[in-house]
Design a protein around this motif. Structure first.
Motif, PDB file in Angstrom:
ATOM      1  N   ASP A 524       0.847  -1.199   0.000  1.00 56.17           N
ATOM      2  CA  ASP A 524       0.000   0.000   0.000  1.00 56.17           C
ATOM      3  C   ASP A 524       0.883   1.250   0.000  1.00 56.17           C
ATOM      4  O   ASP A 524       2.109   1.179   0.122  1.00 56.17           O
ATOM      5  N   GLU A 525       0.237   2.420  -0.130  1.00 54.52           N
ATOM      6  CA  GLU A 525       0.985   3.664  -0.265  1.00 54.52           C
ATOM      7  C   GLU A 525       1.816   3.981   0.970  1.00 54.52           C
ATOM      8  O   GLU A 525       2.938   4.491   0.870  1.00 54.52           O
ATOM      9  N   GLU A 578      -0.680  -2.254  -4.656  1.00 53.65           N
ATOM     10  CA  GLU A 578      -1.268  -3.279  -3.791  1.00 53.65           C
ATOM     11  C   GLU A 578      -2.201  -4.186  -4.605  1.00 53.65           C
ATOM     12  O   GLU A 578      -3.050  -3.722  -5.358  1.00 53.65           O
TER      13      GLU A 578
END
Length: 608
Positions: A524-525, A578
């Motif tokens: 994820d970020e 993701e």
């Protein structure tokens, strides 16, 4: 002394002083030349003005003298009494008294008149004087002045200056003498002559007005250049008036400074007189010498001030440079802790600031090199510890491999063989810490053999690298930690689905991009930002204990070692999404020999 002359302080001092001195001398010369020209012009103007005023003054004075003689000549009673011959002595006395009264009235008409004499053609003499009246020179008829008056035709005759009275033998004072013939205006016949003697002071004062200096000579000349009056002493040598410039009707005043003396000349309008003023040019030297002396003093004072100013300016420029040189010598001896603080010209301040920044940067670099050197030594010690008795481990692994091979366990024997080869590669420090891409990929194949055996075919691996890139240099164990992270954090959590791992290499200008791509779970970020931030940490910190998740250690280690080997333009970058997978790109420089061999010489690199 030669060394001192070569210093910037001495050079600037001499340059500034020389420039100022040359400028002062040039300006002083121009000023002196201009001042001399102004002085000569001023003196010429003054001389011209003075002689013009003097000529006008003489015209006024002579007009007054002429009017006195005209008043006597035009007195009908006087002319009648002078011609009357009475045999009566009493009448003669009365007539003589009347004549004397008429002459006395003319005498008192002007204060400078000292004597009036009338000599008739019959030899009678009538005089009016302040003193010694009636003492007449009996030989007057033979004198030059008498002849001039008798030869005149009624016009005024200016006889000039006499050291004593030409008529009264007892009068010894200097006088100015003029006269004319007396005529009976009824039948215009000569009766006698009038001779007037005046005090020469007004004339000498008028002559002094022409004088510019004490040595000035002033002359009044009449017909045939006869000197009528002068301010000189009797017996002084007279100039050749014929060689002097003569005023004309077109040019009434002459100013000539071409010779060794200043000559001014002017004519009077009433009498045929020429006034000359002769002044030696040497007399002007007093003012010129005073100007020269003043100029020399001013120049000397300015040179002294220029010397002081040159010293101040040269010190102002040289002092900061001396401080800078002194600090540079300290740096040369290894002292990087000092700095130079000056407040001088902008250029020098900029130079000093640049030097201070350079020394500070050098100090930082030396400290970093020290830390890097200590860290490298620690790493070498650790590596040496890891190499303790490696042959025992190699032989043990070989023995296990042959035991498994005899029992027919081919799968496990391949794993042991791959592990043995990886162990030999990672513990081999003979070639320092760098290798070629070909050797690195060979070890990756051994590692993938172990991974494929452990995961029992659930991961498909593939290596797509052209042979032309196999000689590219890179740090040892660069790709293996990245593959390990890809398997552990990307593929293993998703083994229920088909997992793929691809190692490829592409060329981008002068760079080789090695891509390790998986189709795992990705990041994820937030996690991606943390991993990217770890790549930007101080490269030295990779060798220091840090408290952070293990996930970013391998990438940070690889990135730091590439930075140290090739510079900050190269290293590791990461892309991930993701649920779709992760791609790690290792950016390496392509050696010039490989780059030119591949025919890429016409391409332009986009990195500095």
């Amino acid at each position: 002394m030669t060394r001192g002359f070569r210093s910037i302080h001495s050079r600037l001092f001499l340059l500034f002083l020389t420039c100022m001195t040359v400028i002062l001398i040039l300006v002083s010369f121009l000023y002196y030349t201009r001042a001399i020209s102004i002085i000569h012009s001023k003196i010429s103007d003054i001389a011209e003005k003075n002689i013009s005023q003097t000529a006008g003054l003489f015209d006024l004075m002579l007009e007054g003298y002429n009017s006195v003689t005209k008043s006597l000549n035009g007195n009908y009673e006087l002319t009648r009494l002078l011609q009357e011959n009475s045999g009566n002595p009493a009448v003669s006395v009365i007539n003589e008294r009347w004549i004397t009264n008429i002459i006395g009235a003319a005498y008192y008409s002007r204060k400078e008149i000292v004597g009036i004499h009338i000599i008739t053609n019959t030899g009678k003499v009538y005089s009016y004087e302040k003193q010694f009246a009636g003492v007449i020179d009996i030989n007057y008829a033979q004198t030059d002045w008498y002849s001039k008056l008798k030869a005149s035709s009624g016009n005024m005759v200016w006889l000039g200056m006499y050291d004593r009275s030409p008529i009264n033998t007892l009068q010894q004072d200097q006088v100015f003498v003029f006269g004319r013939q007396l005529y009976d205006l009824t039948d215009y016949k000569s009766i006698g002559i009038i001779v007037i003697e005046t005090d020469p002071t007004p004339i000498t004062e008028a002559l002094s007005n022409v004088s510019i200096s004490p040595d000035s000579k002033v002359y009044i000349t009449g017909v045939n250049d006869v000197v009528i009056a002068s301010n000189g002493e009797q017996g002084d040598e007279l100039p050749e008036f014929t060689e002097l410039p003569m005023p004309t009707d077109e040019q009434a005043i002459i100013v000539d400074d071409k010779s060794d003396q200043l000559i001014v000349a002017a004519k009077t309008s009433l009498a045929d007189w020429t006034i000359y003023g002769l002044t030696p040019k040497s007399d002007f030297n007093a003012e010129i010498n005073q100007t020269r002396l003043y100029l020399i003093v001013v120049v000397l004072v300015l040179i002294v001030l220029s010397t002081v100013l040159a010293s101040i300016v040269s010190r102002t420029i040289a002092s900061p440079l001396k401080l800078l040189i002194r600090e540079m010598k300290k740096v040369e001896l290894g002292n990087f802790s000092g700095s130079v603080n000056v407040d001088s010209f902008d250029e020098i301040n900029s130079l000093v600031s640049s030097f201070n920044r350079m020394v500070h940067r050098m100090d930082e670099l030396i400290e970093r090199i020290k830390v890097s050197s200590v860290s490298e030594k620690n790493a070498q010690l650790q590596a040496l510890q890891f190499q303790v008795n490696p042959h025992f481990l190699y032989n043990t692994l070989d023995m296990i491999y042959w035991m498994l091979d005899e029992k027919g366990n081919e799968k496990l024997s391949r794993v042991i063989l791959a592990l043995s080869q990886m162990f030999r590669y990672s513990s081999d420090w003979e070639e320092a810490s760098q290798t070629t891409l070909g050797q690195e990929l060979e070890q990756i194949r051994h590692y993938l053999t172990i991974i494929e055996s452990r995961l029992e075919g659930r991961v498909q691996t593939k290596i797509e690298v052209d042979e032309e890139w196999l000689e590219v240099v890179l740090p040892k164990v660069t790709i293996q930690p990245i593959i390990e992270n890809a398997v552990k954090y990307g593929l293993e959590p998703m083994l229920g689905s088909p997992s793929k791992l691809l190692v490829s290499a592409t060329q981008h200008h002068r760079e080789l991009h090695i891509r390790i791509t998986d189709n795992g779970m990705g990041m994820d970020e937030e996690i991606l930002s943390q991993v990217r931030a770890s790549l930007q940490m101080d490269p030295n910190s990779v060798l220091e204990p840090i408290n952070r998740p293990r996930r970013g250690i391998g990438l940070h280690n690889v990135h730091a070692r590439i930075n140290m080997m090739f510079g900050g333009a190269y290293g590791v970058c990461i892309e991930s999404k993701e649920g779709e997978g992760t791609t790690v790109i290792v950016v390496l420089p392509i050696p010039v020999s490989i780059y030119l061999k591949g025919g890429y010489g016409d391409e332009h690199p986009h990195r500095g």
